[in-house]
Design a protein around this motif. Structure first.
Motif, PDB file in Angstrom:
ATOM      1  N   VAL A 175      -0.042  -4.134  -0.323  1.00 35.50           N
ATOM      2  CA  VAL A 175       1.716  -4.061  -0.251  1.00 35.50           C
ATOM      3  C   VAL A 175       1.589  -2.746  -1.106  1.00 35.50           C
ATOM      4  O   VAL A 175       1.183  -2.434  -2.338  1.00 35.50           O
ATOM      5  CB  VAL A 175       2.049  -5.220  -1.352  1.00 35.50           C
ATOM      6  N   SER A 176       2.369  -1.770  -0.477  1.00 35.80           N
ATOM      7  CA  SER A 176       2.529  -0.417  -0.824  1.00 35.80           C
ATOM      8  C   SER A 176       4.058  -0.151  -1.347  1.00 35.80           C
ATOM      9  O   SER A 176       4.974  -0.973  -0.937  1.00 35.80           O
ATOM     10  CB  SER A 176       2.243   0.608   0.537  1.00 35.80           C
ATOM     11  N   PRO A 177       4.259   0.884  -2.035  1.00 33.32           N
ATOM     12  CA  PRO A 177       5.651   1.198  -2.390  1.00 33.32           C
ATOM     13  C   PRO A 177       6.575   1.174  -1.077  1.00 33.32           C
ATOM     14  O   PRO A 177       6.145   1.722  -0.091  1.00 33.32           O
ATOM     15  CB  PRO A 177       5.672   2.461  -2.919  1.00 33.32           C
ATOM     16  N   ASN A 178       7.658   0.823  -1.317  1.00 31.19           N
ATOM     17  CA  ASN A 178       8.766   0.450  -0.092  1.00 31.19           C
ATOM     18  C   ASN A 178       8.405  -0.773   0.784  1.00 31.19           C
ATOM     19  O   ASN A 178       9.008  -1.054   1.718  1.00 31.19           O
ATOM     20  CB  ASN A 178       8.702   1.669   0.866  1.00 31.19           C
ATOM     21  N   GLU A 179       7.517  -1.519   0.219  1.00 33.40           N
ATOM     22  CA  GLU A 179       7.335  -2.905   0.843  1.00 33.40           C
ATOM     23  C   GLU A 179       7.406  -3.898  -0.392  1.00 33.40           C
ATOM     24  O   GLU A 179       7.334  -3.504  -1.588  1.00 33.40           O
ATOM     25  CB  GLU A 179       5.818  -3.000   1.212  1.00 33.40           C
ATOM     26  N   ILE A 180       7.559  -4.965  -0.202  1.00 36.14           N
ATOM     27  CA  ILE A 180       7.736  -6.156  -1.053  1.00 36.14           C
ATOM     28  C   ILE A 180       6.620  -7.356  -0.751  1.00 36.14           C
ATOM     29  O   ILE A 180       6.424  -7.331   0.555  1.00 36.14           O
ATOM     30  CB  ILE A 180       9.067  -6.714  -1.358  1.00 36.14           C
ATOM     31  N   CYS A 181       6.402  -8.332  -1.708  1.00 44.94           N
ATOM     32  CA  CYS A 181       6.004  -9.518  -1.184  1.00 44.94           C
ATOM     33  C   CYS A 181       6.197 -10.532  -2.317  1.00 44.94           C
ATOM     34  O   CYS A 181       6.644 -10.167  -3.438  1.00 44.94           O
ATOM     35  CB  CYS A 181       4.089  -9.309  -1.441  1.00 44.94           C
ATOM     36  N   VAL A 182       6.374 -11.753  -1.801  1.00 44.91           N
ATOM     37  CA  VAL A 182       6.511 -12.942  -2.642  1.00 44.91           C
ATOM     38  C   VAL A 182       5.268 -13.920  -2.609  1.00 44.91           C
ATOM     39  O   VAL A 182       4.599 -14.201  -1.540  1.00 44.91           O
ATOM     40  CB  VAL A 182       7.762 -13.688  -1.810  1.00 44.91           C
ATOM     41  N   ILE A 183       4.851 -14.053  -3.829  1.00 43.03           N
ATOM     42  CA  ILE A 183       3.866 -15.211  -3.927  1.00 43.03           C
ATOM     43  C   ILE A 183       4.460 -16.393  -4.589  1.00 43.03           C
ATOM     44  O   ILE A 183       4.806 -16.283  -5.936  1.00 43.03           O
ATOM     45  CB  ILE A 183       2.876 -14.529  -4.977  1.00 43.03           C
ATOM     46  N   GLN A 184       4.341 -17.628  -4.067  1.00 43.46           N
ATOM     47  CA  GLN A 184       5.407 -18.555  -4.399  1.00 43.46           C
ATOM     48  C   GLN A 184       4.603 -19.284  -5.516  1.00 43.46           C
ATOM     49  O   GLN A 184       3.184 -19.268  -5.748  1.00 43.46           O
ATOM     50  CB  GLN A 184       5.437 -19.367  -3.217  1.00 43.46           C
ATOM     51  N   GLN A 185       5.175 -20.154  -6.065  1.00 46.06           N
ATOM     52  CA  GLN A 185       4.616 -21.086  -7.205  1.00 46.06           C
ATOM     53  C   GLN A 185       3.404 -21.770  -6.821  1.00 46.06           C
ATOM     54  O   GLN A 185       3.203 -22.471  -5.800  1.00 46.06           O
ATOM     55  CB  GLN A 185       5.714 -22.307  -7.486  1.00 46.06           C
ATOM     56  N   GLY A 186       2.543 -21.753  -7.904  1.00 47.46           N
ATOM     57  CA  GLY A 186       1.111 -22.340  -7.595  1.00 47.46           C
ATOM     58  C   GLY A 186       0.128 -21.438  -6.900  1.00 47.46           C
ATOM     59  O   GLY A 186      -1.067 -21.871  -6.996  1.00 47.46           O
ATOM     60  N   TYR A 277       7.010  -7.750   3.127  1.00 51.95           N
ATOM     61  CA  TYR A 277       7.930  -7.347   3.993  1.00 51.95           C
ATOM     62  C   TYR A 277       8.038  -5.933   3.974  1.00 51.95           C
ATOM     63  O   TYR A 277       8.320  -5.387   2.761  1.00 51.95           O
ATOM     64  CB  TYR A 277       9.493  -8.063   3.834  1.00 51.95           C
ATOM     65  N   ASP A 278       8.217  -5.044   4.958  1.00 56.30           N
ATOM     66  CA  ASP A 278       8.351  -3.632   4.708  1.00 56.30           C
ATOM     67  C   ASP A 278       9.910  -3.304   4.812  1.00 56.30           C
ATOM     68  O   ASP A 278      10.873  -3.509   5.726  1.00 56.30           O
ATOM     69  CB  ASP A 278       7.826  -3.027   5.923  1.00 56.30           C
ATOM     70  N   LEU A 279      10.350  -2.795   3.616  1.00 50.68           N
ATOM     71  CA  LEU A 279      11.888  -2.631   3.466  1.00 50.68           C
ATOM     72  C   LEU A 279      12.556  -1.500   4.349  1.00 50.68           C
ATOM     73  O   LEU A 279      13.641  -1.653   4.846  1.00 50.68           O
ATOM     74  CB  LEU A 279      12.040  -1.859   2.065  1.00 50.68           C
TER      75      LEU A 279
END
Length: 437
Positions: A175-186, A277-279
């Motif tokens: 995950v590089s700058p201008n991308e995001i990631c979501v790591i969900q609960q648990g 996700y790539d913004l």
């Protein structure tokens, strides 16, 4: 270091499946919890919703792993932490706030993602499953033989400086700058870096992030589901090592010891996954006539509240785009909002605050506190020729917006990064009224 980013999809809805190529056939053919799993693995379910949640919101994934997660020593408080939820004990202010870029740790001290995580503000309470928090991280070292998982809610990570190499139970993500990631609960994860790193974290305690409804926009626009990527299964089989598991629970961090690497999932199946996700792939919807559309048209992900149309948290971006409008004031309008607005800058210069608002810094405009373009931006916008114009080239600003009043932590107020002169950016605004039309 090879990190794969491929998406596997099968069945109805958002069901995913993946197995490590080293162990073909490790996913059971029929039942999720067979009497004996292929390769003599353990089956384990990770539930991201109540068992009885409606089918369209029911979240779970089956792991087929070398050892079950229960193999660890008791948790004890983790002392080296600036992660806080005690904002109710801090005297608050409604003033417009801006922080200078948060400093990277000095090279003589090794600070990884967990130890470099600092809470700026939040609202609600994780134990009642309602609310959110905003953190920043600054790190100069990888997480060595340790992992993190959040029992309080989901993490949305926004790297600003430095690429994150993230190991999860599901596999690896880059995950590089201008991308995001979501790591969900648990979900357990560990962050490796190869350079000094800094970024922002939005945490939600209530539900999960989803794509916003498109309404009159139609079928296409904003973030496209096909651009979200999930990891490929990748296991590590390491025994007889000292490994730390750090858990965020009830707003505080705890640590437990185990004697193996927990990233030992050989295969998995389900709809509860981490993703990136790539913004730059965001499909901007913008005005081509008059007036300035509300920033909701830039929403990438939302975590809804129980009130229709009201979010616990929205993740909104302001990407490069064309602006085409007639007889209108183009920049963000002067505004008071029933939402709280926390802004960050990944790179470039934000159009309404080209001076002072810097990459790696942040601002907070609290509920019903007025804000808007600075004086220089106002003057320029009222004199510009109105023609098709590129906006925000080379820039990516974002906003965490919430229906909650966000309370500041002591760290945020007293760490020494507050811009005490922020209010002065509006001091040059003059009265132009002369009684004439």
């Amino acid at each position: 270091m090879s990190f794969l980013n491929l998406k596997y999809k099968s069945g109805f809805g958002n069901e995913f499946r993946s197995e490590d190529p080293r162990c073909p056939g490790s996913l059971p053919e029929l039942q999720n919890n067979p009497q004996v799993c292929p390769y003599k693995l353990y089956s384990e379910q990770l539930s991201g919703s109540a068992f009885t949640a409606p089918r369209e919101t029911n979240k779970r994934t089956w792991f087929y792993r070398i050892r079950p997660s229960v193999l660890h020593q008791p948790f004890r408080p983790y002392e080296r932490s600036n992660v806080r939820s005690d904002w109710n004990n801090v005297a608050q202010t409604p003033n417009q706030l801006r922080w200078k870029p948060f400093p990277i740790p000095m090279s003589d001290k090794n600070v990884d993602f967990v130890d470099g995580l600092n809470t700026i503000c939040g609202g609600g309470d994780s134990s009642s499953r309602n609310g959110m928090a905003v953190h920043v991280y600054t790190a100069n070292d990888s997480m060595k033989n340790r992992c993190f998982h959040n029992s309080d809610g989901d993490f949305l990570l926004v790297p600003q400086l430095g690429t994150l190499y993230i190991r999860t139970e599901f596999g690896k993500m880059t995950v590089s700058p201008n991308e995001i990631c979501v790591i969900q609960q648990g979900m357990k994860f560990s962050v490796d870096i190869t350079e000094p790193s800094r970024g922002y974290v939005l945490e939600v305690f209530d539900g999960h992030f989803i794509l916003p409804n498109l309404g009159p926009i139609g079928a296409n626009g904003l973030a496209n589901p096909r651009h979200f990527l999930t990891p490929v299964a990748y296991y590590e089989d390491k025994d007889h090592i000292k490994f730390e598991v750090i858990n965020k629970y009830c707003g505080n961090l705890f640590v437990a010891q185990m004697e193996h690497n927990p990233f030992d999932v050989v295969a998995w199946y389900g709809n509860y996954v981490p993703y990136k996700y790539d913004l730059s792939k965001f499909m901007v919807i913008n005005t081509v006539s008059y007036d300035h559309a509300d920033p909701s048209i830039f929403t990438v992900l939302t975590c809804p509240s129980t009130k229709p149309g009201v979010a616990i948290a929205d993740f909104v971006i302001f990407p490069p785009r064309w602006s085409v409008a007639t007889d209108t004031f183009r920049p963000p309008y002067y505004h008071r909002n029933c939402m709280s607005e926390f802004m960050g800058l990944i790179h470039g210069s934000y159009e309404a605050k080209e001076e002072g608002f810097r990459a790696g810094g942040a601002s907070l405009h609290s509920m019903m506190t007025p804000h808007g373009p600075d004086n220089d931006c106002f003057i320029k916008a009222t004199q510009d020729k109105l023609e098709p114009t590129r906006v925000a080239d080379g820039t990516m600003a974002f906003m965490f917006e919430s229906s909650l009043q966000l309370r500041l932590t002591d760290w945020a107020l007293n760490f020494g990064r507050l811009d005490e002169d922020y209010y002065k950016c509006w001091s040059g605004l003059q009265k132009h009224f002369d009684g004439q039309k």
